[in-house]
Design an enzyme around this catalytic site. Structure first.
Site, short mmCIF file in Angstrom:
data_model
loop_
_atom_site.label_atom_id
_atom_site.label_comp_id
_atom_site.label_asym_id
_atom_site.label_seq_id
_atom_site.Cartn_x
_atom_site.Cartn_y
_atom_site.Cartn_z
N ARG A 224 51.74 -76.96 73.58
CA ARG A 224 51.52 -75.58 73.19
C ARG A 224 52.58 -75.21 72.16
NH1 ARG A 224 46.87 -75.52 74.78
NH2 ARG A 224 46.17 -74.53 76.68
N HIS A 272 44.68 -76.69 66.03
CA HIS A 272 44.39 -76.78 67.48
C HIS A 272 43.07 -77.52 67.74
CE1 HIS A 272 45.41 -74.71 71.55
NE2 HIS A 272 44.73 -75.83 71.76
C1 OXD Z 1 43.13 -76.62 76.38
C2 OXD Z 1 43.17 -76.34 74.93
O1 OXD Z 1 43.99 -76.18 77.13
O2 OXD Z 1 42.11 -76.27 74.31
O3 OXD Z 1 42.19 -77.34 76.79
O4 OXD Z 1 44.26 -76.18 74.39
#
Ligand code: OXD
Length: 309
Positions: A224, A272
């Site tokens: 993250r 992402h």
């Molecule tokens: C997840 C994301 O947590 O897409 O799957 O980041």
């Protein structure tokens, strides 16, 4: 009993359609489209805001639309009687492996550098790195991290892994707890972060930790954005301490247009996409959890609110 979908930035109508096909007699409603959504006991959810969650008075289960659940706990008050479940999906896991492999190979073979050389038609051959001489270290050995570690080992990389509690994985040298982290960092060429984001892992990729890597190591962050202290990264790259980074997650997403990461020649930004939830391969899990809730049975992939994963 009914289902609501609150999938900020994720395809609400697609989820509604596929769930409704599997459960034709169950009311399924999208938050903000119908007031009946607020009566739901089962919420299919991505990045909810506290005010939005508070509007549901009958909630029993929150189903994350991803492997991570930080977006559910972060800044939100979740009542003690509400269970939180996540998706565990083979496709999500293998996609993450493919992404981390691609980023690692790009680093080993200097692809970013040659792309830059191309733009000024410059022919300069550099010594490349090989798989057997490269040590990849994975932070986070859960469902996804553990798989990624095994796959790197199968390909012949030297692999190390770190987790909160001790883990054993064939052909992977494992470390646990903060006190063992320096040992792993010391011998790392490529550091891959796949940790869950919790109060104890927030900001873990900071100047102090990254300075313990050998000079020229490479960072891949697919955990993250909150794991990385963003202001620490560019000075570490510019000083040569890190040779570069591939970043798929950011403190603020979408990454703001004026963010320095966009134009740094040694930082590869991806939006992402390391592993994206596949509706087809995960819908059965969501439906199964709804039915389990309805029948008072144990849920699949429930997370601990205390641990945050
Ligand atoms: C997840 C994301 O947590 O897409 O799957 O980041």
């Amino acid at each position: 009993m009914s289902i609501a979908i609150l999938a900020n930035h994720r395809a609400s109508s697609v989820w509604k359609k596929v769930i409704q096909e599997k459960l034709p007699n169950t009311p399924v409603a999208i938050f903000n489209e119908s007031t009946t959504a607020l009566d739901a006991e089962f919420l299919v959810c991505w990045k909810p805001e506290n005010e939005q969650l508070k509007a549901f008075s009958n909630l029993k289960v929150i189903q994350s639309l991803g492997a991570g659940v930080d977006h559910i706990f972060d800044g939100n008050e979740i009542a003690d009687n509400v269970k939180v479940v996540r998706l565990i999906d083979e496709q999500l896991t293998t996609d993450m492996w493919e992404y981390t492999l691609a980023a690692t190979m790009g680093y080993l073979k200097d692809f970013a550098k040659y792309k830059r050389q191309e733009s000024y038609t410059y022919w300069d051959r550099r010594h490349y790195k090989t798989i057997p001489e490269t040590t990849v270290s994975i932070l986070g050995l859960g469902q996804i991290g553990g798989y990624v570690a095994k796959q790197f080992a199968k390909l012949g990389f030297k692999v190390q892994g770190w987790s909160n509690s001790p883990k054993k994985i064939r052909k992977v040298k494992t470390f646990a707890g903060l006190e063992q982290l320096p040992k792993l960092l010391k011998k790392t060429d490529v550091l891959i972060n796949i940790l869950p984001l919790t109060s104890s892992t927030k900001g873990i990729l900071n100047h102090d930790l990254l300075s313990q890597l050998p000079k020229g190591a490479y960072l891949i962050n697919v955990g993250r954005g909150g794991h990385l202290v963003e202001n620490d990264l560019i000075p570490l790259i510019d000083s040569g301490q890190l040779s570069g980074a591939t970043l798929d997650v950011f403190e603020k997403e979408p990454l703001p247009k004026n963010h320095l990461f966009w134009n740094h020649r040694k930082i590869q930004v991806t939006p992402h996409v390391a592993s994206m939830t596949n509706v087809k391969s995960t819908v059965n899990q969501v439906v199964e959890n709804y039915l389990r809730m309805k029948n008072g049975r144990e849920l699949l992939n429930e997370v601990s609110p205390q641990k945050g994963y």
